[in-house]
Design a protein around this motif. Sequence first.
Motif, PDB file in Angstrom:
ATOM      1  N   ALA A 271       6.146   1.818  -7.910  1.00 61.05           N
ATOM      2  CA  ALA A 271       5.600   0.413  -7.931  1.00 61.05           C
ATOM      3  C   ALA A 271       3.982   0.366  -8.270  1.00 61.05           C
ATOM      4  O   ALA A 271       3.417  -0.271  -9.201  1.00 61.05           O
TER       5      ALA A 271
ATOM      6  N   GLY B  11      15.674  -4.611  -4.088  1.00 65.66           N
ATOM      7  CA  GLY B  11      16.079  -5.885  -3.798  1.00 65.66           C
ATOM      8  C   GLY B  11      17.790  -5.905  -4.227  1.00 65.66           C
ATOM      9  O   GLY B  11      18.157  -6.571  -4.937  1.00 65.66           O
TER      10      GLY B  11
ATOM     11  N   GLN C 131       5.784  16.055 -13.899  1.00 67.50           N
ATOM     12  CA  GLN C 131       4.735  16.535 -13.174  1.00 67.50           C
ATOM     13  C   GLN C 131       4.733  16.511 -11.693  1.00 67.50           C
ATOM     14  O   GLN C 131       4.077  15.609 -11.115  1.00 67.50           O
TER      15      GLN C 131
ATOM     16  N   LEU D  77       0.673  10.213 -13.913  1.00 68.61           N
ATOM     17  CA  LEU D  77       1.744  11.585 -13.775  1.00 68.61           C
ATOM     18  C   LEU D  77       2.595  11.434 -12.699  1.00 68.61           C
ATOM     19  O   LEU D  77       2.378  10.880 -11.347  1.00 68.61           O
TER      20      LEU D  77
ATOM     21  N   GLN E 294      13.643   1.864   4.089  1.00 69.09           N
ATOM     22  CA  GLN E 294      13.244   1.342   2.890  1.00 69.09           C
ATOM     23  C   GLN E 294      11.870   1.574   2.765  1.00 69.09           C
ATOM     24  O   GLN E 294      11.170   1.762   1.665  1.00 69.09           O
TER      25      GLN E 294
HETATM   26  C1  LIG Z   1      16.570   0.792  -1.499  1.00 71.06           C
HETATM   27  C2  LIG Z   1      15.073  -0.064  -1.414  1.00 71.06           C
HETATM   28  C3  LIG Z   1      15.149  -1.076  -1.656  1.00 71.06           C
HETATM   29  C4  LIG Z   1      13.750  -1.959  -1.413  1.00 71.06           C
HETATM   30  N1  LIG Z   1      13.537  -3.186  -2.028  1.00 71.06           N
HETATM   31  C5  LIG Z   1      12.546  -4.000  -2.014  1.00 71.06           C
HETATM   32  C6  LIG Z   1      12.374  -5.198  -2.386  1.00 71.06           C
HETATM   33  O1  LIG Z   1      13.348  -5.783  -3.007  1.00 71.06           O
HETATM   34  N2  LIG Z   1      11.212  -5.709  -2.356  1.00 71.06           N
HETATM   35  C7  LIG Z   1      10.022  -5.107  -1.777  1.00 71.06           C
HETATM   36  O2  LIG Z   1       9.307  -5.826  -1.734  1.00 71.06           O
HETATM   37  N3  LIG Z   1      10.190  -3.694  -1.387  1.00 71.06           N
HETATM   38  C8  LIG Z   1      11.373  -3.158  -1.579  1.00 71.06           C
HETATM   39  N4  LIG Z   1      11.440  -1.944  -1.160  1.00 71.06           N
HETATM   40  C9  LIG Z   1      10.364  -0.995  -0.826  1.00 71.06           C
HETATM   41  C10 LIG Z   1       9.354  -0.724  -2.077  1.00 71.06           C
HETATM   42  O3  LIG Z   1      10.286  -0.214  -3.024  1.00 71.06           O
HETATM   43  C11 LIG Z   1       8.253   0.118  -1.808  1.00 71.06           C
HETATM   44  O4  LIG Z   1       7.386  -0.318  -0.793  1.00 71.06           O
HETATM   45  C12 LIG Z   1       7.502   0.433  -2.916  1.00 71.06           C
HETATM   46  O5  LIG Z   1       8.181   1.266  -4.081  1.00 71.06           O
HETATM   47  C13 LIG Z   1       6.201   1.533  -2.787  1.00 71.06           C
HETATM   48  O6  LIG Z   1       5.563   1.676  -3.824  1.00 71.06           O
HETATM   49  P1  LIG Z   1       4.832   2.766  -4.129  1.00 71.06           P
HETATM   50  O7  LIG Z   1       4.351   3.012  -5.572  1.00 71.06           O
HETATM   51  O8  LIG Z   1       3.615   3.162  -2.916  1.00 71.06           O
HETATM   52  O9  LIG Z   1       5.791   4.154  -3.826  1.00 71.06           O
HETATM   53  P2  LIG Z   1       6.950   4.571  -4.541  1.00 71.06           P
HETATM   54  O10 LIG Z   1       7.390   3.582  -5.256  1.00 71.06           O
HETATM   55  O11 LIG Z   1       7.872   5.452  -3.681  1.00 71.06           O
HETATM   56  O12 LIG Z   1       6.397   5.546  -5.893  1.00 71.06           O
HETATM   57  C14 LIG Z   1       5.844   6.887  -5.418  1.00 71.06           C
HETATM   58  C15 LIG Z   1       5.940   7.819  -6.744  1.00 71.06           C
HETATM   59  O13 LIG Z   1       5.207   8.726  -6.601  1.00 71.06           O
HETATM   60  C16 LIG Z   1       5.904  10.087  -6.985  1.00 71.06           C
HETATM   61  N5  LIG Z   1       5.507  11.255  -6.351  1.00 71.06           N
HETATM   62  C17 LIG Z   1       5.716  11.500  -4.905  1.00 71.06           C
HETATM   63  N6  LIG Z   1       5.165  13.072  -4.949  1.00 71.06           N
HETATM   64  C18 LIG Z   1       4.772  13.172  -6.058  1.00 71.06           C
HETATM   65  C19 LIG Z   1       4.243  14.539  -6.388  1.00 71.06           C
HETATM   66  N7  LIG Z   1       4.125  15.284  -5.937  1.00 71.06           N
HETATM   67  N8  LIG Z   1       3.865  14.468  -7.778  1.00 71.06           N
HETATM   68  C20 LIG Z   1       3.910  13.648  -8.803  1.00 71.06           C
HETATM   69  N9  LIG Z   1       4.365  12.390  -8.348  1.00 71.06           N
HETATM   70  C21 LIG Z   1       4.947  12.214  -7.125  1.00 71.06           C
HETATM   71  C22 LIG Z   1       7.354   9.560  -6.454  1.00 71.06           C
HETATM   72  O14 LIG Z   1       8.393  10.143  -7.528  1.00 71.06           O
HETATM   73  C23 LIG Z   1       7.385   8.066  -6.833  1.00 71.06           C
HETATM   74  O15 LIG Z   1       7.795   7.851  -8.403  1.00 71.06           O
HETATM   75  C24 LIG Z   1      12.566  -1.208  -1.120  1.00 71.06           C
HETATM   76  C25 LIG Z   1      12.711   0.083  -0.791  1.00 71.06           C
HETATM   77  C26 LIG Z   1      14.166   0.857  -1.132  1.00 71.06           C
HETATM   78  C27 LIG Z   1      14.240   2.193  -0.669  1.00 71.06           C
END
Ligand SMILES: Cc1cc2nc3c(=O)[nH]c(=O)nc-3n(C[C@H](O)[C@H](O)[C@H](O)COP(=O)(O)OP(=O)(O)OC[C@H]3O[C@@H](n4cnc5c(N)ncnc54)[C@H](O)[C@@H]3O)c2cc1C
Length: 393
Positions: free
Chosen positions: A10, A43, A126, A29, A336
């Motif tokens: 996200a 959601g 990556q 990446l 989550q």
């Molecule tokens: C089932 C579920 C339902 C949810 N529903 C909601 C909702 O409806 N509304 C809401 O506000 N929040 C919701 N959440 C929470 C929300 O999805 C997260 O808070 C949000 O996605 C966090 O965003 P982020 O980009 O920080 O992390 P993430 O979305 O987890 O993205 C991190 C990315 O980094 C990548 N990554 C990790 N390690 C490495 C590496 N070593 N090298 C390269 N890439 C890497 C991962 O593969 C991933 O794609 C939900 C969560 C879950 C699990």
Amino acid sequence: MDVIIIGGGAAGLFAALLSRNKKMNVTLLEKNEVFGKKLSLTGSGRCNYTNLNIGKECYYSDDIEKTMEIIEAFGPEDSISTFKSIGIEPYFNGSYVYPMMRNAGEFTDVIISALNASPVKCKTNQNIVSVTYDEGTSRFNVNTDSYSYTCDKVLVCTGGLAMPKSGSTGLGYKIAESFGHKIVPEVPALSGFYFDDMCLKSLSGLRINAAVYTDSGLFDKGEIQFTQNSISGIPVMDISGYIDKNITLYLDLLPELSKEDTFSFLTERVKTLSAFPVRTFFDGLYAKSLGRLLLNNLDKNKDIACISEAELLSLVTLIKKFPVSAKEKKGFDDAQVTRGGVSLFEVTDNLESRYRKGLFFAGEVLNTDGICGGYNLQWAFASAYRAIKGIII
Ligand SMILES: Cc1cc2nc3c(=O)[nH]c(=O)nc-3n(C[C@H](O)[C@H](O)[C@H](O)COP(=O)(O)OP(=O)(O)OC[C@H]3O[C@@H](n4cnc5c(N)ncnc54)[C@H](O)[C@@H]3O)c2cc1C
């Protein structure tokens, strides 16, 4: 300026989206074979991406002032208008905001299409293992097992530890630690609890509107869900971040009524249903499985008229304080979000590391998490906005 965003979830996708028309070379990446694996699950598959009703009480952070300043500077309307700019219209369910098509996978696809049509280089498969800084060239090395990218600035958007099958690895914490950050210990948040009370097994599949509270003063209400061995639902998940394990959760099964009103209500019910057998006393009010459990200590074959005042009082107690002994919180596999991570005190207002200039963080890798309702994605977007703003300066 060369910028690398690590993590195409996200926060990373949103940061890439915001930087697509800026004068910098941006590379995104992602470790997985696809972008936004977790985003596509949000959601319940419909992607509740923000909430119009937003305030301090919706977030937990070690520096709530900084969190709120960032959220207020880039609020729900800003997320909505950013998505509108790539064609995603909002759908409002009260204050909860979803994409009009209410499909998290397609929501993610639209973002990726917009990025593919932009100068941002998007690379999957990556797996980043480390980030180092080269004092000689004043550039960062972003390393996979077999290749090293170099850049002027790095934005870490690797998320936390929740739901590892979506790609969470905790790499962001390791990167932060390698530059001198101390990580606030991570615990699962927005999670359910396991119980081992065999009586509760009969409630499997039950969904009920109730309040949940603890002796320590935690309280929330909404839809509670039971499985064979666990309790969850939004109110349980919302308080879970504050609880470790071995705690008794209490349910108030008639949260709109006081204890006295519950007694009057049940007294009226006794009068109305007096000629029916006790086993039917809660039929039409609660699911049969719950009704049976509440009536466990009563003679179920006598007439409802024979329920004594003492029995009625004990039913009131059970309804207002139904105990669920939570043995263990569900782990990161089912949570989550992650509570903990990179301290907000160790990053600047622009989310740049206080220990290494040019290193930025956004999203769940930071020690901010929200309750259910779109607040976590809003944090991912608002923090990505702030970090990109800091990178551009
Ligand atoms: C089932 C579920 C339902 C949810 N529903 C909601 C909702 O409806 N509304 C809401 O506000 N929040 C919701 N959440 C929470 C929300 O999805 C997260 O808070 C949000 O996605 C966090 O965003 P982020 O980009 O920080 O992390 P993430 O979305 O987890 O993205 C991190 C990315 O980094 C990548 N990554 C990790 N390690 C490495 C590496 N070593 N090298 C390269 N890439 C890497 C991962 O593969 C991933 O794609 C939900 C969560 C879950 C699990």
